[in-house]
Motif scaffolding. Structure first.
Motif, PDB file in Angstrom:
ATOM      1  N   ASP A   1       0.822  -1.221   0.000  1.00  0.00           N
ATOM      2  CA  ASP A   1       0.000   0.000   0.000  1.00  0.00           C
ATOM      3  C   ASP A   1       0.849   1.260   0.000  1.00  0.00           C
ATOM      4  O   ASP A   1       0.341   2.369   0.193  1.00  0.00           O
ATOM      5  CB  ASP A   1      -0.951   0.015   1.201  1.00  0.00           C
ATOM      6  CG  ASP A   1      -0.212  -0.039   2.536  1.00  0.00           C
ATOM      7  OD1 ASP A   1       1.042  -0.137   2.532  1.00  0.00           O
ATOM      8  OD2 ASP A   1      -0.878   0.010   3.592  1.00  0.00           O
ATOM      9  N   LYS A   2       2.159   1.079  -0.181  1.00  0.00           N
ATOM     10  CA  LYS A   2       3.038   2.240  -0.259  1.00  0.00           C
ATOM     11  C   LYS A   2       4.283   1.881  -1.052  1.00  0.00           C
ATOM     12  O   LYS A   2       4.607   0.701  -1.235  1.00  0.00           O
ATOM     13  CB  LYS A   2       3.425   2.729   1.132  1.00  0.00           C
ATOM     14  CG  LYS A   2       4.163   1.712   1.973  1.00  0.00           C
ATOM     15  CD  LYS A   2       4.461   2.274   3.366  1.00  0.00           C
ATOM     16  CE  LYS A   2       5.174   1.239   4.226  1.00  0.00           C
ATOM     17  NZ  LYS A   2       5.457   1.772   5.584  1.00  0.00           N
ATOM     18  N   LEU A   3       4.979   2.913  -1.500  1.00  0.00           N
ATOM     19  CA  LEU A   3       6.209   2.711  -2.255  1.00  0.00           C
ATOM     20  C   LEU A   3       7.395   2.502  -1.317  1.00  0.00           C
ATOM     21  O   LEU A   3       7.448   3.088  -0.234  1.00  0.00           O
ATOM     22  CB  LEU A   3       6.479   3.930  -3.145  1.00  0.00           C
ATOM     23  CG  LEU A   3       5.494   4.173  -4.286  1.00  0.00           C
ATOM     24  CD1 LEU A   3       5.639   5.596  -4.813  1.00  0.00           C
ATOM     25  CD2 LEU A   3       5.725   3.168  -5.413  1.00  0.00           C
ATOM     26  N   ARG A   4       8.333   1.664  -1.732  1.00  0.00           N
ATOM     27  CA  ARG A   4       9.570   1.489  -0.986  1.00  0.00           C
ATOM     28  C   ARG A   4      10.627   2.501  -1.412  1.00  0.00           C
ATOM     29  O   ARG A   4      11.672   2.624  -0.783  1.00  0.00           O
ATOM     30  CB  ARG A   4      10.127   0.079  -1.204  1.00  0.00           C
ATOM     31  CG  ARG A   4       9.306  -1.032  -0.574  1.00  0.00           C
ATOM     32  CD  ARG A   4       9.969  -2.373  -0.778  1.00  0.00           C
ATOM     33  NE  ARG A   4       9.962  -2.792  -2.180  1.00  0.00           N
ATOM     34  CZ  ARG A   4      10.991  -2.742  -2.981  1.00  0.00           C
ATOM     35  NH1 ARG A   4      12.167  -2.284  -2.548  1.00  0.00           N
ATOM     36  NH2 ARG A   4      10.904  -3.143  -4.245  1.00  0.00           N
ATOM     37  N   ALA A   5      10.351   3.206  -2.486  1.00  0.00           N
ATOM     38  CA  ALA A   5      11.308   4.165  -3.023  1.00  0.00           C
ATOM     39  C   ALA A   5      11.572   5.293  -2.024  1.00  0.00           C
ATOM     40  O   ALA A   5      10.767   5.545  -1.112  1.00  0.00           O
ATOM     41  CB  ALA A   5      10.776   4.753  -4.329  1.00  0.00           C
ATOM     42  N   SER A   6      12.693   5.964  -2.204  1.00  0.00           N
ATOM     43  CA  SER A   6      13.016   7.111  -1.360  1.00  0.00           C
ATOM     44  C   SER A   6      11.934   8.182  -1.503  1.00  0.00           C
ATOM     45  O   SER A   6      11.203   8.209  -2.495  1.00  0.00           O
ATOM     46  CB  SER A   6      14.372   7.692  -1.768  1.00  0.00           C
ATOM     47  OG  SER A   6      14.315   8.175  -3.100  1.00  0.00           O
ATOM     48  N   LYS A   7      11.835   9.056  -0.511  1.00  0.00           N
ATOM     49  CA  LYS A   7      10.786  10.077  -0.534  1.00  0.00           C
ATOM     50  C   LYS A   7      10.850  10.940  -1.777  1.00  0.00           C
ATOM     51  O   LYS A   7       9.824  11.285  -2.373  1.00  0.00           O
ATOM     52  CB  LYS A   7      10.892  10.949   0.727  1.00  0.00           C
ATOM     53  CG  LYS A   7      10.459  10.252   2.008  1.00  0.00           C
ATOM     54  CD  LYS A   7      10.487  11.212   3.191  1.00  0.00           C
ATOM     55  CE  LYS A   7      10.012  10.512   4.463  1.00  0.00           C
ATOM     56  NZ  LYS A   7      10.023  11.452   5.639  1.00  0.00           N
ATOM     57  N   VAL A   8      12.055  11.285  -2.172  1.00  0.00           N
ATOM     58  CA  VAL A   8      12.217  12.144  -3.350  1.00  0.00           C
ATOM     59  C   VAL A   8      11.715  11.435  -4.599  1.00  0.00           C
ATOM     60  O   VAL A   8      10.947  12.004  -5.390  1.00  0.00           O
ATOM     61  CB  VAL A   8      13.695  12.545  -3.528  1.00  0.00           C
ATOM     62  CG1 VAL A   8      13.900  13.263  -4.853  1.00  0.00           C
ATOM     63  CG2 VAL A   8      14.141  13.438  -2.378  1.00  0.00           C
ATOM     64  N   MET A   9      12.128  10.182  -4.790  1.00  0.00           N
ATOM     65  CA  MET A   9      11.715   9.443  -5.971  1.00  0.00           C
ATOM     66  C   MET A   9      10.222   9.142  -5.933  1.00  0.00           C
ATOM     67  O   MET A   9       9.531   9.221  -6.969  1.00  0.00           O
ATOM     68  CB  MET A   9      12.508   8.151  -6.098  1.00  0.00           C
ATOM     69  CG  MET A   9      13.951   8.333  -6.511  1.00  0.00           C
ATOM     70  SD  MET A   9      14.131   9.215  -8.082  1.00  0.00           S
ATOM     71  CE  MET A   9      13.239   8.129  -9.190  1.00  0.00           C
ATOM     72  N   ALA A  10       9.701   8.786  -4.766  1.00  0.00           N
ATOM     73  CA  ALA A  10       8.274   8.483  -4.638  1.00  0.00           C
ATOM     74  C   ALA A  10       7.432   9.709  -4.972  1.00  0.00           C
ATOM     75  O   ALA A  10       6.426   9.617  -5.690  1.00  0.00           O
ATOM     76  CB  ALA A  10       7.972   7.999  -3.226  1.00  0.00           C
TER      77      ALA A  10
END
Length: 326
Positions: free
Chosen positions: A191-200
């Motif tokens: 239900d969420k991205l694992r990507a860094s905050k900037v990339m997400a």
């Protein structure tokens, strides 16, 4: 029977292995290459033998088929004197020099089949796949594991595409594909991205990207020649659906082929061989690594070739020093 001794052995036959071979052969070091037979699931030549058009390798303005490119590299290696065996090395002992190697089928033997003063590991890595129904039909006919390699090919231009994954790699690939696609759909199991905050943040704000959370692919569909859509399932509700897509890109990671050296060579947290920055040297003197087996960031044919050159030059220097000592 005494083992066959070599100055330098190259294990692997992708761009890294063949570039290393060309440099070493031209230096009159008589490199010996084990190109492998279905090693790591690939035919001799590695991952490029499973790709079609390669448009980003310098020197081929009209593009070149992956298999053809690797055949040209092999011919160049042989031309300069590389000896190539279509066999797989299944055991390597680096505890003492010369290093000991065992060919497939001889692993249980006490004595090795070959020895070498220096070894270059260029065994590559393979993209993780989901083995979805229809995947074998549409692999390289709509399904890929490298957006940078394949994103610009004609079948994907101005068409809807799907990326599977929720990490930085998936975000980067999806954003890269927006340059060519009409729209990019990203399927995220959680239900969420694992990507860094900037990339997400960049991904979620992009006007040509839709992120589908709690969604997994279940099947790849098409006309038998080209991919046309991806069947999906909601991991929470169980609801099924379908997304029209001319391309499906896996961005769920790679597996480096390091079984030969596990427990002997330093590996990073993701299992890739660690090399001394700026070199192809490992923590074991005389053992070098090149290509995707030590590169988890770029994973391109041209960067693999470049690291193969580095490995050859490092090995040449090492062998020169070893000869001077003797």
């Amino acid at each position: 029977m005494a083992p066959q001794h070599h100055k330098v052995v190259i294990i692997g036959s992708g761009p890294a292995g063949h570039t290393a071979a060309i440099y070493l052969a031209r230096a009159n070091l008589n490199p010996f290459m084990f190109e492998g037979m279905m090693a790591n699931g690939f035919a001799p030549g590695g991952q490029l033998t499973t790709t079609t058009d390669v448009e980003n390798f310098p020197g081929f303005p009209e593009g070149v088929m992956g298999g053809e490119l690797m055949e040209k590299m092999r011919e160049q290696s042989v031309r300069f004197g590389t000896e190539i065996e279509t066999e797989t090395i299944t055991k390597l002992d680096t505890s003492a020099r010369p290093f000991k190697l065992w060919r497939e089928g001889s692993e249980s033997e006490k004595e090795p089949t070959d020895t070498a003063d220096a070894v270059i590991i260029a065994t590559g890595a393979s993209a993780k796949r989901m083995n979805l129904p229809g995947e074998d039909i549409y692999w390289q006919n709509g399904i890929s594991a490298c957006a940078v390699c394949d994103g610009a090919v004609p079948i994907f231009r101005n068409k809807p595409l799907v990326v599977i994954g929720g990490g930085d790699s998936a975000a980067e690939e999806a954003i890269y594909l927006t340059k060519y696609a009409s729209h990019v759909h990203v399927l995220v199991r959680r239900d969420k991205l694992r990507a860094s905050k900037v990339m997400a943040s960049r991904l979620l704000k992009h006007p040509k990207v839709t992120v589908h959370f709690n969604t997994v692919p279940t099947e790849t569909l098409g006309d038998g020649k080209l991919l046309g859509s991806v069947a999906t399932k909601d991991t929470v509700t169980g609801a099924t659906g379908s997304i029209p897509a001319n391309g499906l890109f896996y961005a769920i990671g790679h597996v480096p082929a390091t079984e030969l050296v596990k427990g002997q060579v330093n590996l990073d947290n993701d299992g890739y061989i660690s090399t001394i920055p700026g070199t192809a040297e490992t923590n074991i003197v005389g053992l070098f690594a090149a290509g995707d087996v030590q590169d988890k960031r770029y994973r391109q044919a041209v960067t693999s070739a470049g690291s193969g050159c580095m490995a050859a030059l490092d090995a040449e220097r090492y062998l020169s020093e070893l000869e001077a000592e003797e």
